[in-house]
Design an enzyme around this catalytic site. Structure first.
Site, PDB file in Angstrom:
ATOM      1  N   ARG A  33      -3.961  -7.190  13.823  1.00  0.00           N
ATOM      2  CA  ARG A  33      -3.087  -6.193  14.447  1.00  0.00           C
ATOM      3  C   ARG A  33      -3.537  -4.801  14.053  1.00  0.00           C
ATOM      4  O   ARG A  33      -4.474  -4.628  13.268  1.00  0.00           O
ATOM      5  CB  ARG A  33      -1.640  -6.404  13.989  1.00  0.00           C
ATOM      6  CG  ARG A  33      -1.511  -6.378  12.458  1.00  0.00           C
ATOM      7  CD  ARG A  33      -0.100  -6.327  11.982  1.00  0.00           C
ATOM      8  NE  ARG A  33       0.031  -6.586  10.552  1.00  0.00           N
ATOM      9  CZ  ARG A  33      -0.200  -5.708   9.590  1.00  0.00           C
ATOM     10  NH1 ARG A  33      -0.615  -4.485   9.895  1.00  0.00           N
ATOM     11  NH2 ARG A  33      -0.045  -6.026   8.323  1.00  0.00           N
ATOM     12  N   LYS A  42       0.828  -1.202   0.000  1.00  0.00           N
ATOM     13  CA  LYS A  42       0.000   0.000   0.000  1.00  0.00           C
ATOM     14  C   LYS A  42       0.869   1.262   0.000  1.00  0.00           C
ATOM     15  O   LYS A  42       1.901   1.312   0.658  1.00  0.00           O
ATOM     16  CB  LYS A  42      -0.916  -0.006   1.216  1.00  0.00           C
ATOM     17  CG  LYS A  42      -1.851  -1.214   1.267  1.00  0.00           C
ATOM     18  CD  LYS A  42      -2.491  -1.355   2.626  1.00  0.00           C
ATOM     19  CE  LYS A  42      -3.279  -2.653   2.736  1.00  0.00           C
ATOM     20  NZ  LYS A  42      -3.792  -2.886   4.096  1.00  0.00           N
TER      21      LYS A  42
END
Length: 450
Positions: free
Chosen positions: A291, A237
């Site tokens: 997470r 990303k």
């Protein structure tokens, strides 16, 4: 509430967690390698412990040293940040055995979602829409041909234990399938020690949409909307925004409710992200990250909810701080990951930052551990910091981002700032008209024209 939290990470995320802990009145311990002795989070923590030399395997991935640091300092909880040991089920289990709280989900939930085949099975059982494909690893080429023929070409072969694009190959026809299978298995075995692969329908122009959830571990969960992470290079990303330009309020509510119900039914504890490919109005589960995500600040910007506070609160037994009906989405936010890399070749550029000036003003946030004189070590990822911009709507957010990028100065190393200055002026980006392949095509066209 915890008395002392050890932060088992480095860089901007260690500093982010440290700030949240201090706001909650919790003392902080950070661990660091010798290469990070002068890092900002080391300077600001209440205590610090050197756990080894620069290589990650000898320091930030050294479970024995981190547990020893907990025992030496009396830390009663560990926040893993992201990366390193954040999705390591063994680490979570060892901490539990030492009566130290892992600020995250159980080891069992990390294991389930860490195996992509088991994660897909679990998602399907929980009512989350999945990409058509094999129910598990494909045992041989004959089975692979049968499945591919049923779902239709093109198909994508993925490593069961994979990530980051490794062990991932596309077959556009039956003729392509044997070599794609062989290559994917070879890469998976080399990268992960497990050559198991599975098959899914390959979507031609999807967007990458992820839903932020938080569960209390006791059957309650909330969602905090979605993020659009479609601007990627090599499956990594680059630019993230919330909410997605591609979704409407009805779609947002529908997929959010599906995810929060699934997480509640799973009995999941802590923050997590359920990731989808989205095409033609349909969502297809690809994985769950158990997470905190790098891009969590854009969700914080539009909801006003501190996700690290929520993680700590849930892990300490305090439950969720808010109800789903009380969550409101306000405005639009975009995050740009500023890396120490050449903006054209993406070659890492470690070195000393000679001048560092961050933008300011309304709606501007910079998460970074960098400063003038800071030396970026060559041993870890190249992230310098994250620029997060919030506006009342996407147009205002884009204009504010353009201004902020013009103000951002990092001298002494090459950075990806020029890439974002290019993107913020692109008509497709301005219109929100992009998919997961857009950035790589744009970079190839830009290189060809140079």
């Amino acid at each position: 509430m915890f008395q002392k939290i050890l932060i088992a990470n480095r860089g901007e995320i260690a500093l982010r967690v440290l700030r949240a802990a201090k706001e909650l009145g919790i003392r902080t311990v950070v661990v660091h390698s010798t290469a990070d002795a002068d890092a900002m989070h080391v300077r600001l923590a209440d205590e610090s412990v050197c756990i080894g030399p620069p290589p990650s395997r000898d320091s930030y991935l050294n479970i024995h040293q981190i547990v020893a640091a907990c025992e030496i300092t009396g830390a009663d909880a560990v926040h893993p940040g992201y990366g390193f040991l954040s999705e390591n089920a063994k680490f979570a289990d060892i901490l539990a055995a030492h009566k130290i709280t892992f600020i995250g989900p159980s080891g069992d939930h990390i294991r389930i979602m860490g195996d992509k085949i088991e994660a897909k099975r679990t998602a399907k059982r929980l009512g989350i829409p999945v990409v058509p494909g094999s129910d598990g690893a494909v045992s041989d080429d004959r089975e692979a041909f049968r499945i591919a023929s049923e779902i239709g070409f093109p198909v994508i072969i993925k490593a069961s234990a994979g990530g980051g694009g490794r062990g991932m190959k596309v077959a556009r026809s039956a003729e392509d399938l044997p070599i794609a299978l062989a290559t994917a298995r070879s890469e998976a075995g080399a990268a992960f020690g497990d050559d198991a692969v599975y098959i899914e329908k390959y979507l031609e122009k999807p967007r990458h949409i992820e839903v932020q959830i938080v569960g209390d571990g006791a059957g309650k969960a909330i969602h905090l909307g979605e993020r659009d992470c479609s601007l990627q290079r090599r499956h990594q990303k680059v630019w993230e925004e919330a909410n997605s330009p591609a979704l409407n309020a009805e779609e947002r509510s529908r997929i959010g409710e599906i995810c929060s119900k699934a997480i509640a039914d799973l009995g999941y504890s802590g923050a997590g992200t359920i990731e989808f490919l989205y095409e033609n109005g349909e969502f297809y589960f690809i994985e769950m990250n158990t997470r905190l995500q790098v891009e969590h600040p854009v969700t914080e910007a539009i909801t006003g909810i501190d996700l690290v506070h929520e993680q700590i609160r849930v892990a300490s037994g305090g439950g969720l701080s808010t109800r789903q009906e009380d969550i409101k989405f306000a405005g639009h936010a975009i995050e740009c990951r500023i890396n120490a890399e050449d903006a054209r070749t993406f070659t890492p550029s470690p070195g000393t930052i000679t001048h560092f000036h961050t933008p300011g003003g309304l709606g501007i946030r910079v998460d970074s551990g960098a400063y003038s004189g800071y030396r970026i070590p060559p041993y870890y990822d190249s992230l310098i910091g994250k620029l997060i911009v919030h506006g009342r709507n996407r147009v205002e957010c884009m204009m504010r981002l353009r201004r902020a990028l013009d103000e951002f100065v990092v001298d002494g190393v090459k950075t990806t700032l020029p890439l974002f200055r290019d993107l913020v002026g692109n008509i497709d980006i301005a219109n929100g008209d992009y998919d997961i392949h857009w950035l790589e095509k744009h970079l190839a066209e830009t290189a060809a024209a140079a």
